[in-house]
Scaffold this active site. Structure first.
Site, PDB file in Angstrom:
ATOM      1  N   ASP A  90       0.862  -1.168   0.000  1.00 58.93           N
ATOM      2  CA  ASP A  90       0.000   0.000   0.000  1.00 58.93           C
ATOM      3  C   ASP A  90       0.911   1.235   0.000  1.00 58.93           C
ATOM      4  O   ASP A  90       2.036   1.188   0.492  1.00 58.93           O
ATOM      5  CB  ASP A  90      -0.897  -0.045   1.244  1.00 58.93           C
ATOM      6  CG  ASP A  90      -2.031   0.947   1.146  1.00 58.93           C
ATOM      7  OD1 ASP A  90      -2.134   1.643   0.117  1.00 58.93           O
ATOM      8  OD2 ASP A  90      -2.828   1.021   2.102  1.00 58.93           O
ATOM      9  N   ASP A 264      -8.175  -7.102   0.842  1.00 58.47           N
ATOM     10  CA  ASP A 264      -7.306  -7.280   2.000  1.00 58.47           C
ATOM     11  C   ASP A 264      -8.037  -6.761   3.222  1.00 58.47           C
ATOM     12  O   ASP A 264      -8.935  -5.924   3.102  1.00 58.47           O
ATOM     13  CB  ASP A 264      -6.019  -6.454   1.836  1.00 58.47           C
ATOM     14  CG  ASP A 264      -6.302  -4.969   2.015  1.00 58.47           C
ATOM     15  OD1 ASP A 264      -6.922  -4.377   1.111  1.00 58.47           O
ATOM     16  OD2 ASP A 264      -5.950  -4.410   3.066  1.00 58.47           O
ATOM     17  N   CYS A 302     -12.869 -27.692   8.955  1.00 59.22           N
ATOM     18  CA  CYS A 302     -11.720 -26.831   8.691  1.00 59.22           C
ATOM     19  C   CYS A 302     -10.438 -27.638   8.914  1.00 59.22           C
ATOM     20  O   CYS A 302     -10.321 -28.377   9.888  1.00 59.22           O
ATOM     21  CB  CYS A 302     -11.740 -25.609   9.597  1.00 59.22           C
ATOM     22  SG  CYS A 302     -10.285 -24.545   9.399  1.00 59.22           S
ATOM     23  N   CYS A 304      -7.362 -26.389   9.343  1.00 54.29           N
ATOM     24  CA  CYS A 304      -6.265 -25.575   9.893  1.00 54.29           C
ATOM     25  C   CYS A 304      -5.658 -26.271  11.118  1.00 54.29           C
ATOM     26  O   CYS A 304      -6.261 -27.179  11.699  1.00 54.29           O
ATOM     27  CB  CYS A 304      -6.769 -24.181  10.251  1.00 54.29           C
ATOM     28  SG  CYS A 304      -7.507 -24.074  11.890  1.00 54.29           S
ATOM     29  N   CYS A 307      -8.053 -26.380  14.198  1.00 52.63           N
ATOM     30  CA  CYS A 307      -9.227 -27.262  14.152  1.00 52.63           C
ATOM     31  C   CYS A 307      -8.861 -28.735  14.114  1.00 52.63           C
ATOM     32  O   CYS A 307      -9.638 -29.579  14.567  1.00 52.63           O
ATOM     33  CB  CYS A 307     -10.090 -26.908  12.942  1.00 52.63           C
ATOM     34  SG  CYS A 307     -10.867 -25.290  13.116  1.00 52.63           S
ATOM     35  N   HIS A 333      -6.582 -20.049  12.207  1.00 48.85           N
ATOM     36  CA  HIS A 333      -7.916 -20.509  11.789  1.00 48.85           C
ATOM     37  C   HIS A 333      -8.641 -19.445  10.956  1.00 48.85           C
ATOM     38  O   HIS A 333      -9.199 -19.745   9.897  1.00 48.85           O
ATOM     39  CB  HIS A 333      -8.782 -20.886  12.995  1.00 48.85           C
ATOM     40  CG  HIS A 333     -10.215 -21.046  12.598  1.00 48.85           C
ATOM     41  ND1 HIS A 333     -10.668 -22.160  11.916  1.00 48.85           N
ATOM     42  CD2 HIS A 333     -11.262 -20.188  12.684  1.00 48.85           C
ATOM     43  CE1 HIS A 333     -11.947 -21.985  11.625  1.00 48.85           C
ATOM     44  NE2 HIS A 333     -12.332 -20.800  12.080  1.00 48.85           N
TER      45      HIS A 333
HETATM   46 ZN   LIG Z   1      -9.739 -23.967  11.561  1.00 46.57          ZN
END
Ligand SMILES: [Zn+2]
Length: 372
Positions: A90, A264, A302, A304, A307, A333
Site C-alpha cells: 500500500d 485485504d 476446517c 487448519c 481445528c 484458523h
Molecule cells: Zn480452523
C-alpha cells in the site's frame, strides 16, 4: 505479457490469475495484511500452508520503521521477511488520511502530516510513494491517493478524486523495481458520478490494475455494495480490480459478486486477538462460557492447525488466560477460513454455480448459531 488473465465469469463475478514477478495469484484472492512486514504472529511458512498466495505490506509503516533503505540493503522486503511469494504494498495514503488528526496540510503537490511514531513533521508525495515501494521491491505498488472518510461534503470528494488522478499521473512512469506492477486507486466515495469520473480519468493512463478505494470507511453496507458495483463497472474487464479493506465473510462474498478480484483486511488477525473465530456458524466469541466444555473444533471441516488438533474448550482456556498460543491458533484458523471461503467462491465461478453457492453461503453464515 499482460498482468492479468481472466479465466471465467459468472454474472459479474470473475475468476482469473494475476501474474507477478514472484508468482501467480489465483483470483478472487484474499490478501493477509502484514502491515509492518509481518502478518501478526504468523510465520511465512504457515502462510504458505494456509494457502495464502500474496501478502500485503505497508509503505507508511515500513518507511518509518525500519526504513526502505535498510530493507533494500538487506535484499528487499521478500528477503527481509522471508516470504518468497508475491507482495503488494500500500502507498501509505490510507494511513495518512485515516489518521486525520495527524494531517497538517494537503495540497496538489503532496500531504504533510505528523508521523504516528514520533510526531515529527513528514511529507508524502507520489514521488516518495514510488521510491519507497521501489526500494522495498514489492510485486504490486500502489499509487498515493486521497481517501476521504464517509459523509464528507461533495466538494471534498471531488478534490480527493482530482488530486488522486493528478498524483497517479505523476507516479505512473517513475522508476520501479524489476517486474513491479503499478495499480492506480479510484476514489469518489458513494457518489456514482464521481466514481465514473475517477475511473474515466485513470483508465486511459493504462495502469496494470485498479483499486476501488474510499469505500469501507464507515458508510452503510448496502450503498457501499452498490457503489462497488458501479466502480467495478467503470473499470476494464482485462485488468485486476482490488477492493481495499474488506475481510468479513459476508462482505467478501458480496464484493466478489460485484466483480472484485482482490481484497485485504486485518479483520482475521484482529478478530483473533479479541478472542473470536470466524466460522460457518457465524462469529464465535471464545470467551463465552458455553464453550467451557465444548470438545468440538472451532469449525467442522476446517483443516487448519487449530481445528485439526485442539478443542474449542482448550482454545477458550488459552484466550481467557491470555496465552499467546490461543491468539496464534485463532489467527491461523481465521486466515484459513477466509482463504478457503474465497477458494470455494472461485471454484463456484469456474463451474458457473456462483449464485447458488453465494445464496447458500450467506444463509449459512447469517443463521443463528446452534446451542451446543
Ligand atoms: Zn480452523
Amino acid at each position: 505479457m499482460s498482468a492479468f488473465t481472466l479465466l471465467a465469469t459468472d454474472g459479474d463475478a470473475r475468476a482469473g490469475v494475476v501474474h507477478t514477478a514472484h508468482g501467480d495469484v489465483p483470483t478472487p484472492a484474499f490478501m493477509p495484511v502484514g502491515t509492518k512486514g509481518s502478518v501478526k504472529s504468523v510465520d511465512p511458512d504457515e502462510l504458505h500452508t494456509l494457502g495464502a498466495s500474496i501478502v500485503l505490506g505497508n509503505a507508511y509503516h515500513l518507511h518509518f520503521r525500519p526504513g526502505e533503505d535498510l530493507i533494500a540493503e538487506l535484499g528487499g522486503l521478500h528477503a527481509f521477511m522471508a516470504w518468497d511469494g508475491p507482495i503488494l504494498t500500500d502507498s501509505g495514503g490510507f494511513q495518512v488520511f485515516s489518521l486525520r488528526d495527524t494531517v497538517l496540510e494537503a495540497d496538489d503537490d503532496g500531504v504533510t502530516f505528523r508521523s504516528v511514531y514520533d510526531g515529527r513533521q513528514e511529507r508524502f508525495t507520489p514521488e516518495l510513494a514510488a521510491r519507497i515501494q521501489e526500494r522495498l521491491g514489492s510485486d504490486i505498488a500502489m499509487c498515493l491517493d486521497i481517501c476521504a472518510p464517509a459523509g464528507v461534503e461533495r466538494a471534498d470528494l471531488e478534490q480527493a478524486v482530482r488530486r488522486t488522478t493528478l498524483w497517479a499521473g505523476r507516479q505512473r512512469d517513475l522508476p520501479r523495481s524489476p517486474g513491479q506492477l503499478r495499480f492506480a486507486i479510484t476514489q469518489g466515495g458513494l457518489d456514482t458520478e464521481l466514481r465514473r469520473r475517477s475511473s474515466e480519468e485513470l483508465v486511459p493512463l493504462d495502469f496494470d490494475g485498479y483499486a476501488i478505494g474510499g469505500l469501507s470507511v464507515g458508510e452503510e453496507r448496502a450503498p457501499m455494495f452498490e457503489a462497488t458495483a458501479h466502480a467495478a463497472s467503470f473499470l476494464p474487464a482485462t485488468k485486476p480490480r482490488y477492493f481495499m479493506g474488506i475481510g468479513d465473510p459476508e462482505g467478501v462474498i458480496e464484493v466478489i459478486a460485484r466483480g472484485v478480484d482482490m481484497f485485504d483486511c486485518v479483520l482475521p488477525t484482529r478478530t483473533a486477538r479479541t478472542g473470536s473465530a470466524l466460522t460457518w456458524d457465524g462469529r464465535l466469541n471464545l470467551r463465552n462460557a458455553r464453550f467451557a466444555r465444548d470438545a468440538g473444533p472451532l469449525d467442522d471441516g476446517c483443516a487448519c492447525p487449530a481445528c485439526t488438533r485442539f478443542t474449542r474448550a482448550y482454545i477458550r482456556h488459552l484466550v481467557n488466560q491470555q496465552e499467546i498460543l490461543g491468539l496464534r491458533l485463532l489467527s491461523l484458523h481465521n486466515l484459513r477460513f477466509l482463504i478457503d471461503l474465497v477458494a470455494a467462491a472461485r471454484r463456484a465461478i469456474e463451474r458457473g454455480g456462483f449464485e447458488t453457492w453465494r445464496a447458500d453461503a450467506l444463509s449459512r453464515l447469517t443463521r443463528q448459531p446452534l446451542e451446543r
